[in-house]
Structures are given as structure tokens and as C-alpha cells.
Design an enzyme around this catalytic site. Structure first.
Site, PDB file in Angstrom:
ATOM      1  N   LEU A  37       0.862  -1.245   0.223  1.00 39.25           N
ATOM      2  CA  LEU A  37       0.016  -0.107   0.147  1.00 39.25           C
ATOM      3  C   LEU A  37       0.777   1.205  -0.021  1.00 39.25           C
ATOM      4  CD1 LEU A  37      -2.486  -1.086   2.720  1.00 39.25           C
ATOM      5  CD2 LEU A  37      -2.866  -1.349   0.160  1.00 39.25           C
ATOM      6  N   GLY A  40      -1.681   6.539  -2.472  1.00 41.73           N
ATOM      7  CA  GLY A  40      -3.036   6.375  -3.423  1.00 41.73           C
ATOM      8  C   GLY A  40      -3.874   5.580  -2.822  1.00 41.73           C
ATOM      9  N   HIS A  41      -3.429   4.516  -2.093  1.00 38.74           N
ATOM     10  CA  HIS A  41      -4.347   3.589  -1.529  1.00 38.74           C
ATOM     11  C   HIS A  41      -5.119   4.264  -0.192  1.00 38.74           C
ATOM     12  CE1 HIS A  41      -1.897   0.399  -3.360  1.00 38.74           C
ATOM     13  NE2 HIS A  41      -2.974  -0.025  -3.721  1.00 38.74           N
ATOM     14  N   ARG A 154      -6.404   5.147 -12.201  1.00 39.53           N
ATOM     15  CA  ARG A 154      -5.281   4.897 -12.791  1.00 39.53           C
ATOM     16  C   ARG A 154      -5.536   3.820 -13.729  1.00 39.53           C
ATOM     17  NH1 ARG A 154      -0.803   1.351 -12.449  1.00 39.53           N
ATOM     18  NH2 ARG A 154      -1.787   0.527 -10.514  1.00 39.53           N
ATOM     19  N   ASP A 155      -6.365   2.888 -13.565  1.00 39.95           N
ATOM     20  CA  ASP A 155      -6.566   1.770 -14.552  1.00 39.95           C
ATOM     21  C   ASP A 155      -8.010   2.062 -14.783  1.00 39.95           C
ATOM     22  OD1 ASP A 155      -6.794  -0.437 -15.888  1.00 39.95           O
ATOM     23  OD2 ASP A 155      -6.070  -1.936 -14.393  1.00 39.95           O
ATOM     24  N   ARG A 192       5.333   0.015  -8.379  1.00 43.81           N
ATOM     25  CA  ARG A 192       6.653  -0.169  -9.247  1.00 43.81           C
ATOM     26  C   ARG A 192       7.521   0.815  -9.459  1.00 43.81           C
ATOM     27  NH1 ARG A 192       2.078  -2.782 -11.763  1.00 43.81           N
ATOM     28  NH2 ARG A 192       2.408  -4.919 -12.010  1.00 43.81           N
TER      29      ARG A 192
END
EC number: 6.3.2.1
Length: 285
Positions: A37, A40-41, A154-155, A192
Site C-alpha cells: 500500500l 494512493g491507497h 489509474r486503471d 513499481r
């Protein structure tokens, strides 16, 4: 953190039963993650807390989203850091099952199909990805029975497919989203990003810059947007571009050349051996 389905059901039953007599049943929000985490989480959890009385966060490295079990095992995990962060945020239920607990049949489990759209964009290079993602999301929906599920933007392909699954399978769930949280160089926060060296990170920062360039030329049409993004990436040998697409928000299919109005620009590339996805809204004139 709890790690079994039985514990999850017990904890949720206790939380739901704790509502004072005569008051409406407490609402539940689910934030499903792969763990590791980051900030963003945190925004996802905060929105979940605004939207519901009980917040459930899962940290499950879903093996169905990876090509092999070895690939899943290589995904970075930080269980102790995750636990401390979720405690600090006051999360009511933290669910961290092993793969064998949530998917006892492993890769042979029953799957939900994302259909043709699941084979586009991210699914073109990872045809197993969205079927595996939706299968576990549906399983979590069944176990948690949330009123709202919260995702990051983001996704966007993930968000679109989850919303379609919720509609098609008649889940009584609201899907809420949080804008992408970015670092100072524009990169979306991701586990990442921390794995990149300085040169790769500078190269990766061209990806959000390409999206900004596209948005700034949207008044000249779709082709101009794509050309602007490609120009920003030109000459950067460290970037291996996978796709750059402009899609209709209502269908997630590529727009035609004469499209006018809102659209999403999607980008995906590999930098330093790590895959990155990003997107932005554009308004084509």
C-alpha cells in the site's frame, strides 16, 4: 489482519450487528488491493470511510492476474507496513488471505469472462488479466456484500469492466472512483515506481507528459492528440510503448477520427522492465 473466509464472515457479521436497535443497518465499503500500500491507497480508504460505516480492505495478490504463479510470487509485498497503515487509518476489517484460501482450486477455478473488451489494451498483452481480476472482484463482492466498492482511476479499463460486471450480474453495489494520485514528476503512485533507477524514472515521467501534451492539443482533433503524445515520447530509448489509444468513455472502444466531446486517452509502456499504465481525460473539439 484476518486471513480466512470464516474470519471475514464472522467479523462482518459482528460489525453489522453492532448497529444500535432501530437504526438502519450499517453500510459497507470495499477497497480491494494487491497490498504494498501507498498514498494512493490512502485516498481510496478515505473515500470509503466517507461513503460507508464499515470499511473493508483486502490485500490479496491475485494469482489469476499473473501469467504464472512464479510471476505472482515475485510481486512486491509489505504485509507489516500494510498492517500498520490500515491500523492508522482505522480500517474496520483488513483481509489478507493466502491464495489457497480464496482460490482453493487455483488456476482451475470458475472464471468470469471480460469478453472482447478484456482482450483489448491491457488484455492484448495479458489475455488472462481481466478474467482473473473480475473473478476475484466478484468473489469479494459475494463475501463482503459491500454497498460501495472504491477504485483508483489509474486503471480505467478495470473500472469500466467492474462497472459493467456490476450491471450485468445485478450486484447492488455502487462503484466509486478516486482521481489518480501522482508524485512530483507526474507519475502515478505505484509500487513499481520505487523499483526504477534514476534514469528509468526520468524516462517514465515522459508518459504522463505525453498525456498532458495530448490534452493540450485536443482542440485540433483526435489525430493531433495522438501525434502530440508520440512526439513527447520520441527518442526515449528506455520506453517501450505498448499502446496509445483514445477511447469513448461509454463503450471503451476506440473513437473515430471525427469524434467530438469527452474521451479517455490511454497509455501503457514498459520502462526498466516494469509495466506502467496511465490515462487522462481529453475534450476533443
Amino acid at each position: 489482519m484476518i486471513s480466512t473466509v470464516a474470519e471475514l464472515r464472522t467479523r462482518l457479521a459482528q460489525a453489522r450487528a453492532a448497529a444500535p436497535t432501530g437504526r438502519p443497518a450499517p453500510t459497507v465499503a470495499l477497497v480491494s488491493t494487491l497490498g504494498a500500500l501507498h498514498d494512493g491507497h490512502v485516498d481510496l480508504v478515505r473515500l470509503a470511510r466517507e461513503r460507508a460505516d464499515i470499511v473493508v480492505v483486502s490485500t490479496f495478490v491475485n494469482p489469476l492476474r499473473f501469467r504464472t504463479t512464479d510471476d505472482a510470487a515475485a510481486y512486491p509485498t509489505t504485509p507489516s507496513v500494510d498492517r500498520a497503515l490500515l491500523d492508522s487509518l482505522g480500517v474496520d476489517v483488513a483481509f489478507a488471505p493466502a491464495a489457497a484460501e480464496l482460490l482453493p482450486a487455483g488456476f482451475a477455478t470458475t472464471r468470469i469472462s471480460a469478453g472482447d473488451l478484456g482482450l483489448r489494451y491491457e488484455g492484448r498483452s495479458r489475455p488472462y488479466y481481466f478474467d482473473g481480476l473480475l473473478t476475484v472482484e466478484a468473489l469479494l463482492f459475494h463475501l463482503v456484500r459491500p454497498d460501495v466498492a472504491v477504485y483508483g482511476e489509474r486503471d480505467l479499463q478495470r473500472v469500466f469492466l467492474v462497472r459493467r460486471m456490476v450491471r450485468d450480474l445485478a450486484f447492488d453495489i455502487d462503484v466509486a472512483t478516486v482521481p489518480t494520485v501522482r508524485s512530483d514528476d507526474g507519475l502515478p503512485l505505484s509500487s513499481r515506481v520505487a523499483l526504477l533507477d534514476d534514469d528509468d524514472r526520468r524516462a517514465a515521467a515522459r508518459l504522463p507528459a505525453a498525456l498532458e501534451a495530448a490534452a493540450s492539443t485536443a482542440d485540433r482533433g483526435v489525430d493531433a492528440c495522438i501525434a502530440a503524445a508520440q512526439s513527447t515520447l520520441m527518442g526515449e530509448a528506455r520506453i517501450r510503448l505498448d499502446y496509445l489509444s483514445v477511447v469513448d468513455p461509454d463503450t471503451f472502444l476506440p473513437v473515430d477520427e471525427g469524434h467530438a466531446g469527452r474521451a479517455h486517452m490511454l497509455i501503457a509502456a514498459t520502462v526498466g522492465g516494469h509495466r506502467f499504465v496511465d490515462n487522462t481525460d481529453i475534450y476533443v473539439h
